[in-house]
Design an enzyme around this catalytic site. Sequence first.
Site, PDB file in Angstrom:
ATOM      1  N   LYS A 171     -18.389 -82.523  44.394  1.00  0.00           N
ATOM      2  CA  LYS A 171     -19.681 -82.056  44.920  1.00  0.00           C
ATOM      3  C   LYS A 171     -20.515 -81.406  43.827  1.00  0.00           C
ATOM      4  O   LYS A 171     -21.713 -81.615  43.745  1.00  0.00           O
ATOM      5  CB  LYS A 171     -19.474 -81.019  46.032  1.00  0.00           C
ATOM      6  CG  LYS A 171     -19.035 -81.592  47.347  1.00  0.00           C
ATOM      7  CD  LYS A 171     -19.143 -80.539  48.449  1.00  0.00           C
ATOM      8  CE  LYS A 171     -18.328 -79.288  48.171  1.00  0.00           C
ATOM      9  NZ  LYS A 171     -16.878 -79.494  48.254  1.00  0.00           N
ATOM     10  N   ARG A 229     -21.022 -73.603  56.654  1.00  0.00           N
ATOM     11  CA  ARG A 229     -19.640 -74.028  56.864  1.00  0.00           C
ATOM     12  C   ARG A 229     -19.295 -74.108  58.344  1.00  0.00           C
ATOM     13  O   ARG A 229     -18.249 -74.622  58.715  1.00  0.00           O
ATOM     14  CB  ARG A 229     -18.672 -73.037  56.208  1.00  0.00           C
ATOM     15  CG  ARG A 229     -18.668 -73.111  54.687  1.00  0.00           C
ATOM     16  CD  ARG A 229     -17.493 -72.313  54.129  1.00  0.00           C
ATOM     17  NE  ARG A 229     -17.638 -72.038  52.713  1.00  0.00           N
ATOM     18  CZ  ARG A 229     -17.287 -72.885  51.754  1.00  0.00           C
ATOM     19  NH1 ARG A 229     -16.783 -74.051  52.075  1.00  0.00           N
ATOM     20  NH2 ARG A 229     -17.453 -72.564  50.489  1.00  0.00           N
ATOM     21  N   ARG A 280      -3.569 -84.229  37.969  1.00  0.00           N
ATOM     22  CA  ARG A 280      -4.110 -83.267  37.006  1.00  0.00           C
ATOM     23  C   ARG A 280      -2.993 -82.445  36.374  1.00  0.00           C
ATOM     24  O   ARG A 280      -2.119 -81.933  37.068  1.00  0.00           O
ATOM     25  CB  ARG A 280      -5.074 -82.355  37.760  1.00  0.00           C
ATOM     26  CG  ARG A 280      -6.037 -81.645  36.885  1.00  0.00           C
ATOM     27  CD  ARG A 280      -7.332 -81.441  37.589  1.00  0.00           C
ATOM     28  NE  ARG A 280      -7.202 -80.562  38.744  1.00  0.00           N
ATOM     29  CZ  ARG A 280      -8.241 -80.223  39.517  1.00  0.00           C
ATOM     30  NH1 ARG A 280      -9.423 -80.698  39.249  1.00  0.00           N
ATOM     31  NH2 ARG A 280      -8.067 -79.441  40.550  1.00  0.00           N
ATOM     32  N   ARG A 312      -0.618 -77.391  38.269  1.00  0.00           N
ATOM     33  CA  ARG A 312      -0.905 -76.113  38.923  1.00  0.00           C
ATOM     34  C   ARG A 312      -0.406 -76.145  40.366  1.00  0.00           C
ATOM     35  O   ARG A 312      -0.424 -77.191  41.011  1.00  0.00           O
ATOM     36  CB  ARG A 312      -2.417 -75.843  38.965  1.00  0.00           C
ATOM     37  CG  ARG A 312      -3.039 -75.507  37.630  1.00  0.00           C
ATOM     38  CD  ARG A 312      -4.472 -75.076  37.855  1.00  0.00           C
ATOM     39  NE  ARG A 312      -5.106 -75.916  38.879  1.00  0.00           N
ATOM     40  CZ  ARG A 312      -6.186 -75.581  39.558  1.00  0.00           C
ATOM     41  NH1 ARG A 312      -6.764 -74.424  39.343  1.00  0.00           N
ATOM     42  NH2 ARG A 312      -6.708 -76.390  40.454  1.00  0.00           N
ATOM     43  N   ARG A 317      -4.758 -78.353  52.264  1.00  0.00           N
ATOM     44  CA  ARG A 317      -6.136 -77.932  52.033  1.00  0.00           C
ATOM     45  C   ARG A 317      -7.120 -78.935  52.634  1.00  0.00           C
ATOM     46  O   ARG A 317      -8.137 -78.574  53.212  1.00  0.00           O
ATOM     47  CB  ARG A 317      -6.368 -77.810  50.529  1.00  0.00           C
ATOM     48  CG  ARG A 317      -7.262 -76.669  50.135  1.00  0.00           C
ATOM     49  CD  ARG A 317      -7.126 -76.364  48.670  1.00  0.00           C
ATOM     50  NE  ARG A 317      -7.223 -77.575  47.866  1.00  0.00           N
ATOM     51  CZ  ARG A 317      -6.884 -77.648  46.585  1.00  0.00           C
ATOM     52  NH1 ARG A 317      -6.411 -76.598  45.977  1.00  0.00           N
ATOM     53  NH2 ARG A 317      -7.002 -78.771  45.926  1.00  0.00           N
TER      54      ARG A 317
END
Length: 222
Positions: A19, A95, A130, A163, A174
């Site tokens: 985004k 939101r 990642r 991570r 999430r």
Amino acid sequence: MTDGPRYRLILFGPPGVGKGTQARLLQQRLGICSIATGDLLRDEVARKTDLGLQAARFMEAGSLVPDEVVIGMVKGRIRAQGGCGAGFILDGFPRTVAQAEALRAADIGIDLVVYLRVSEEAIIRRLTGRKICPSCGRVFHVEYAPPADGAHCDSCSAALITREDDQEATVRARLRVYEEKTAPLVRYYREQGLLATVDGMQEPEHVLQDILTVLRQTRTES
Ligand SMILES: [Zn+2]
């Protein structure tokens, strides 16, 4: 369409969809301002503006900053000199449906809501690939930006790690939270005929072109 800002957009999309990148590209392409409410809030608190001081009191007490305060900041930003004459793009707000209603009550009109959609598997591949260097912070990706030897930092040779935030279970959880929270808002804007869904997993330039296309369609229809 009446006078005032020419492009008034909201950008939605799950974490990791890019985004921020799209907001930046749209800002450059259309000359509109990008309003990331998280940054705006931090900035007003740091500058100790009236609204910033109000927000700080809630944050210090460990509670959420009320919608009116955030909307006040957004409104101020839109009207700021040299700011958003050509329009704006909101990232991170609203939101909830209540916040969307509050925006409308505050006379902040919206022309288009872009929902950057991704397939769960694709975004998991993107995020879980990642790897970061624990020593110098450099970021790699097993597919898109692999380190030379596959396991160590090209800059400082430290062993790369994944991570906690990028672990698959964390990413899935999430995403689920994001979808559950966003679903009512997506429905709300769809019912108003403002929602456009764009495939967020394409190259950033293609995503941008798709957004510009729906934007043009919206503007000829209104
Ligand atoms: Zn390193």
